[in-house]
Design a protein around this motif. Structure first.
Motif, short mmCIF file in Angstrom:
data_model
loop_
_atom_site.label_atom_id
_atom_site.label_comp_id
_atom_site.label_asym_id
_atom_site.label_seq_id
_atom_site.Cartn_x
_atom_site.Cartn_y
_atom_site.Cartn_z
N VAL A 342 23.36 20.22 11.55
CA VAL A 342 23.00 18.85 11.19
C VAL A 342 21.63 18.81 10.53
O VAL A 342 21.41 18.06 9.56
CB VAL A 342 23.04 17.93 12.44
CG1 VAL A 342 22.61 16.51 12.09
CG2 VAL A 342 24.44 17.92 13.05
N LEU A 343 20.71 19.63 11.01
CA LEU A 343 19.38 19.68 10.39
C LEU A 343 19.46 20.24 8.98
O LEU A 343 18.73 19.80 8.08
CB LEU A 343 18.45 20.54 11.26
CG LEU A 343 18.03 19.91 12.59
CD1 LEU A 343 17.23 20.90 13.41
CD2 LEU A 343 17.23 18.63 12.35
N LYS A 344 20.34 21.21 8.77
CA LYS A 344 20.53 21.72 7.41
C LYS A 344 21.01 20.60 6.50
O LYS A 344 20.52 20.44 5.38
CB LYS A 344 21.55 22.86 7.41
CG LYS A 344 21.95 23.31 6.01
CD LYS A 344 23.04 24.37 6.05
CE LYS A 344 23.49 24.71 4.63
NZ LYS A 344 24.54 25.75 4.60
N LEU A 370 12.16 17.43 9.91
CA LEU A 370 10.99 18.24 10.26
C LEU A 370 10.68 18.14 11.75
O LEU A 370 10.39 19.14 12.41
CB LEU A 370 9.78 17.78 9.44
CG LEU A 370 8.48 18.52 9.72
CD1 LEU A 370 8.62 20.00 9.35
CD2 LEU A 370 7.32 17.88 8.95
N GLU A 371 10.76 16.93 12.29
CA GLU A 371 10.45 16.73 13.71
C GLU A 371 11.35 17.58 14.59
O GLU A 371 10.87 18.27 15.51
CB GLU A 371 10.61 15.25 14.07
CG GLU A 371 10.38 14.95 15.55
CD GLU A 371 10.67 13.50 15.91
OE1 GLU A 371 10.60 13.17 17.11
OE2 GLU A 371 10.96 12.70 14.99
N CYS A 379 15.17 27.31 15.38
CA CYS A 379 14.96 27.06 13.95
C CYS A 379 14.04 28.11 13.35
O CYS A 379 12.99 28.43 13.91
CB CYS A 379 14.38 25.66 13.75
SG CYS A 379 14.29 25.19 12.02
N ASP A 380 14.44 28.66 12.22
CA ASP A 380 13.63 29.64 11.51
C ASP A 380 12.42 28.96 10.88
O ASP A 380 12.51 27.85 10.38
CB ASP A 380 14.48 30.30 10.42
CG ASP A 380 13.79 31.52 9.84
OD1 ASP A 380 12.87 31.32 9.03
OD2 ASP A 380 14.17 32.64 10.20
N GLU A 381 11.28 29.65 10.89
CA GLU A 381 10.06 29.06 10.33
C GLU A 381 10.20 28.82 8.83
O GLU A 381 9.56 27.93 8.28
CB GLU A 381 8.86 29.97 10.62
CG GLU A 381 8.41 29.92 12.08
CD GLU A 381 7.07 30.59 12.29
OE1 GLU A 381 6.65 31.37 11.39
OE2 GLU A 381 6.43 30.34 13.32
N ASP A 382 11.02 29.64 8.16
CA ASP A 382 11.28 29.40 6.74
C ASP A 382 11.84 28.01 6.51
O ASP A 382 11.50 27.33 5.53
CB ASP A 382 12.29 30.43 6.21
CG ASP A 382 11.60 31.73 5.84
OD1 ASP A 382 10.37 31.74 5.79
OD2 ASP A 382 12.31 32.73 5.62
N GLU A 383 12.73 27.59 7.41
CA GLU A 383 13.35 26.27 7.27
C GLU A 383 12.32 25.16 7.45
O GLU A 383 12.37 24.13 6.76
CB GLU A 383 14.49 26.13 8.28
CG GLU A 383 15.64 27.11 8.04
CD GLU A 383 16.67 27.09 9.13
OE1 GLU A 383 16.30 26.71 10.28
OE2 GLU A 383 17.84 27.43 8.88
N LEU A 388 8.80 21.08 4.88
CA LEU A 388 7.43 20.65 4.57
C LEU A 388 7.22 20.55 3.07
O LEU A 388 6.58 19.61 2.58
CB LEU A 388 6.42 21.64 5.17
CG LEU A 388 6.15 21.52 6.67
CD1 LEU A 388 5.45 22.77 7.18
CD2 LEU A 388 5.31 20.27 6.94
N PHE A 389 7.76 21.51 2.33
CA PHE A 389 7.63 21.48 0.88
C PHE A 389 8.29 20.24 0.29
O PHE A 389 7.72 19.56 -0.56
CB PHE A 389 8.27 22.75 0.30
CG PHE A 389 8.33 22.77 -1.20
CD1 PHE A 389 7.18 22.93 -1.95
CD2 PHE A 389 9.54 22.63 -1.86
CE1 PHE A 389 7.24 22.96 -3.33
CE2 PHE A 389 9.61 22.66 -3.24
CZ PHE A 389 8.46 22.82 -3.98
#
Length: 551
Positions: A342-344, A370-371, A379-383, A388-389
């Motif tokens: 769902v976040l994706k 983001l939250e 969650c991977d930090e890349d995501e 953020l970008f």
């Protein structure tokens, strides 16, 4: 085949399946392999006669020990749903299609106690009674069961290959083993009158997915076509089955299998850029999934998401938002917004909303994404950096450059930390490092833009210089460089230096740009617009920097 062989092989398969679900791949592989060995021994000794009493007791003790081990595992299950990754097996496309795409689809094992043939025999005893003494039929059943266990071994290695902890070289090895076991499963499956087209189709589909993940799209496409053909044969057979309860269950299962294959064929077409063909496959999958399950089933919802991505790739943003929003709403209801799938979808939806000018909607969607990504342990930090970008881009678009700078800087901190962590990795990480580098350059260009909007020229120059140093280093190493993008950055810096009265510095930058574009001279270069980078990040891991000119 002696019943003890059969019971032991089945128990070993199902025990391996429990370890498989618990992601204890080493223990699962050992049990699966032993199960196949026991079946081979049983087939070889089918005509040997009654076993000796001592051999019989040993086999019974082994079977009892397996039952106890299975009971212990069953009492303390560690299922996929327990670790916060429910929905991880959803069939969701990504813009990073082909070899760069990770497909988090189902690699679940098959329990022989839940197998359709066995459950059919329980419900309709006459199905087995007519042929129980037929040696060839019994042998075919054992070959079929062995093929299922070999398929489980292939799925286990595919799951290990896609595990986040697997290094690239290790992942490639697991993929090769998965292909080997799937081929062994196809060879073990019974043929001719005893053939099981549904099982064959399932193995072919699994094989196609591995080829797809390896970037071997032609071979993947061939497997999916063959799988669809086998599923159609299976559908014809089950449609005319005299056993009504078996026929209904099996028909639904086969229809779902055909839908999956259509969706997988759509992946290949999508990776090839054949969006009309991809849309046709995805819509066929949607129709069959809706037929096989309830309308709000998550398989149906995931197909809406895939259709949305195809619309997006074909430059139909309104339709893309409609379908991605459909999946997002259903996913929040069924799985919760904290679910990774769902976040994706939230990230993709927010990105498309931003690029469509729906900035308020994009800001709300991406902020929620983001939250929950920051709150998720999985969650991977890349995501997080990708989201953020995108938030920074929204803040730029609304003119809030101070907040945009904060978002970009936070994304760069994550990127820098990852770069430090990967310093000791081997050369297999090169492709990942290339993607990470392109992301970092994209963020830096946007960061420079926001500094420029605030009139902070020293920081603009410092930030662009970081990008230029990377470009220069890549050129020295003979690596690919987008020369037009590099020239525009140089022209932008040169014009800033001119406005600051630094004519000598400006001339040096113009000269460097002219070297990238030999056909140009300084007057022609002056007519170039300053760099205005645009970005497309629908999948979260596929940033590509594209320079667009602006007057």
């Amino acid at each position: 085949m002696n019943d003890l062989y059969r019971s032991t092989a089945r128990a070993l398969n199902d025990l391996g399946a429990l370890y498989h679900e618990a992601r204890d791949y080493e223990s699962a592989s050992a049990r699966y392999s032993e199960s196949v060995r026991v079946r081979i021994e049983g087939l070889r000794d089918m005509n040997r006669g009654k076993p000796a009493e001592q051999e019989l007791q040993a086999a019974q003790q082994h079977l009892a020990a397996l039952a106890e081990e299975e009971q212990r595992l069953s009492e303390h299950p560690r299922r996929i749903e327990d670790d916060g990754k429910a929905g991880a097996a959803l069939d969701l496309y990504s813009m990073a299609a082909g070899a760069d795409e990770s497909i988090p689809m189902c690699t679940d094992p098959t329990f022989l106690r839940d197998d359709v043939m066995d459950s059919c025999a329980d419900d309709d005893a006459d199905l087995d009674d007519a042929d129980e003494d037929d040696e060839s039929f019994r042998a075919a059943k054992e070959k079929r069961a062995a093929a299922i266990t070999l398929q489980n071994l292939g799925r286990l290695h595919r799951a290990a290959a896609s595990a986040s902890t697997a290094a690239p070289g290790t992942a490639s090895g697991h993929s090769s083993k998965a292909l080997q076991f799937f081929q062994m499963a196809l060879n073990a499956a019974p043929l001719d009158l005893d053939a099981d087209p549904k099982l064959t189709a399932s193995i072919l589909d699994d094989t196609g997915l591995v080829y797809y993940e390896l970037g071997r799209l032609d071979e993947a496409h061939e497997c999916f076509v063959r799988a669809a053909d086998q599923y159609r044969v299976a559908l014809d057979e089950t449609s005319f089955s005299p056993f009504v309860s078996f026929s209904r269950r099996s028909c639904t299962s086969v229809i779902r299998g055909i839908a999956d294959v259509y969706s997988h064929q759509g992946r290949v077409q999508f990776a090839w850029g054949q969006y009309d063909n991809a849309m046709q496959c995805a819509r066929s999958a949607l129709r069959l999934r809706a037929k096989a399950g309830s309308y709000d089933d998550m398989a149906v919802a995931s197909t809406h998401f895939n259709i949305g991505l195809i619309h997006y790739a074909a430059d139909r943003p309104e339709e893309a938002i409609e379908h991605c929003q459909w999946f997002f709403n259903r996913g929040v209801e069924r799985l919760g917004i904290g679910n990774n799938a769902v976040l994706k979808a939230a990230h993709v939806l927010g990105t498309i909303q931003r690029e469509s000018g729906l900035l308020a909607d994009a800001e709300e969607t991406l902020a929620a994404c983001l939250e929950f990504r920051k709150a998720s342990d999985d969650c991977d930090e890349d995501e997080i950096a990708d989201t953020l970008f995108q938030i920074g881009r929204v803040q730029q678009d609304v003119g809030n450059h101070v907040m945009a700078i904060n978002s970009f800087r936070e994304a760069l901190i994550i990127s820098a930390q990852k770069s430090e962590d990967s310093d000791d990795e081997d050369s297999d990480m090169e492709d990942d490092e290339e993607d990470e580098l392109q992301k970092r350059m994209a963020v830096l260009c946007c960061l420079a833009q926001s500094h420029h909007a605030l009139g902070d020229l020293p920081r603009v120059l410092l930030t662009y210089e970081r990008v230029l140093n990377t470009i220069r280093s890549r050129r020295e190493k003979g690596k690919y460089v987008n020369v037009e993008m590099a020239a525009r950055i140089l022209i932008t810096v040169a014009k800033i230096q001119m406005r600051r009265g630094k004519m000598k510095d400006a001339k040096d930058y113009f000269k460097e740009a002219e070297g990238l574009l030999p056909c140009g001279n300084q007057n022609e270069l002056l007519s170039y617009g300053e760099i205005v980078p645009t970005f497309s990040v629908p999948g979260g891991a596929d940033e590509s920097l594209r320079a667009a000119s602006a007057a």
